[in-house]
Design a protein around this motif. Structure first.
Motif, PDB file in Angstrom:
ATOM      1  N   SER A  24       0.846  -1.198   0.000  1.00 22.57           N
ATOM      2  CA  SER A  24       0.000   0.000   0.000  1.00 22.57           C
ATOM      3  C   SER A  24       0.880   1.246   0.000  1.00 22.57           C
TER       4      SER A  24
ATOM      5  N   SER B  16      -3.668   9.571   3.218  1.00 24.63           N
ATOM      6  CA  SER B  16      -4.953  10.165   2.855  1.00 24.63           C
ATOM      7  C   SER B  16      -6.116   9.400   3.478  1.00 24.63           C
ATOM      8  N   ARG B  17      -6.022   8.069   3.462  1.00 23.31           N
ATOM      9  CA  ARG B  17      -7.116   7.238   3.972  1.00 23.31           C
ATOM     10  C   ARG B  17      -7.334   7.451   5.462  1.00 23.31           C
TER      11      ARG B  17
ATOM     12  N   GLU C   4      -1.252   6.979  -0.018  1.00 28.09           N
ATOM     13  CA  GLU C   4      -2.643   6.519   0.022  1.00 28.09           C
ATOM     14  C   GLU C   4      -3.067   6.234   1.458  1.00 28.09           C
ATOM     15  N   LEU C   5      -2.170   5.636   2.229  1.00 24.39           N
ATOM     16  CA  LEU C   5      -2.468   5.388   3.648  1.00 24.39           C
ATOM     17  C   LEU C   5      -2.646   6.702   4.392  1.00 24.39           C
TER      18      LEU C   5
END
Length: 215
Positions: free
Chosen positions: A53, A60-61, A57-58
């Motif tokens: 991952s 933002s998530r 992205e992590l």
């Protein structure tokens, strides 16, 4: 509530998921806040395993408020050229500690001038986490696991022991299991600078991570 002290994560610290997870989740119940730069994040993502991952992205998530400004290096003397902007960004963000596995790349003269220290994640976490924080982190990591190791005890016994042996040894009594061997031998350099790793107060330039009061 006391203000958490920022610590800056070098790109190499962001890549291993167990190291990143311990630092980020550990900060929730500890006295520090993790920070890193967008260029450091991009550098780390270039070296992530295929299928992992992406760190961005992590971020933002999960809504991690961690990014610091990019600051041009000024007056650097003995820090590796590729790491000068990391040191500048860390200092500009108010971090007294930079967490890195490449201690030798950060010059003592530059660290002294900026009143900072460089420390490995293994040493930092073994000093700054307590047993309650450590078990909380491993419980959190285990809840999100679908692959082995996926219990707190096995994460401690296998992943932490392999990647962060000082941390595993510091909390060996918490789980009481036989630890796997580290994947790397003893690191030659684990600390350099003028800030105590525990209290972050200024001390004489040293290779010893704790000031006399914290020793």
């Amino acid at each position: 509530m006391a203000v958490k002290r920022p610590v800056y994560l070098d790109a190499n610290v962001l890549i291993p998921s167990i190291t990143r997870g311990l630092l980020i989740i550990g900060a929730v119940t500890s006295d520090y806040a993790v920070k890193w730069s967008r260029f450091g994040e991009e550098e780390a993502e270039r070296h992530q395993h295929q299928g992992a991952s992406k760190i961005s992205e992590l971020r933002s998530r999960f809504g991690w408020d961690v990014l610091v400004a990019n600051v041009a290096p000024v007056g650097m003397v003995d820090t590796d050229v590729k790491d000068q902007r990391h040191l500048s960004a860390a200092h500009a963000a108010g971090a007294r500690l930079i967490i890195t596995d490449n201690i030798k790349d950060f010059g003592l003269e530059d660290l002294s001038r900026l009143s900072m220290s460089a420390v490995t994640p293994d040493l930092f976490l073994s000093i700054r986490l307590d047993s309650s924080s450590y078990t909380t982190v491993l419980d959190s990591l285990a809840r999100g696991r679908t692959r082995d190791p996926k219990t707190p005890t096995d994460i401690h016994r296998i992943e932490v022991a392999r990647m962060l042996p000082s941390v595993a040894n510091a909390f060996a009594a918490t789980y009481g299991v036989t630890l796997e061997e580290p994947v790397k031998g003893d690191m030659t350099h684990t600390f350099r600078g003028v800030r105590c790793v525990r209290c972050e107060q200024v001390m004489d330039a040293s290779t010893t991570p704790l000031c006399p009061s914290c020793s």
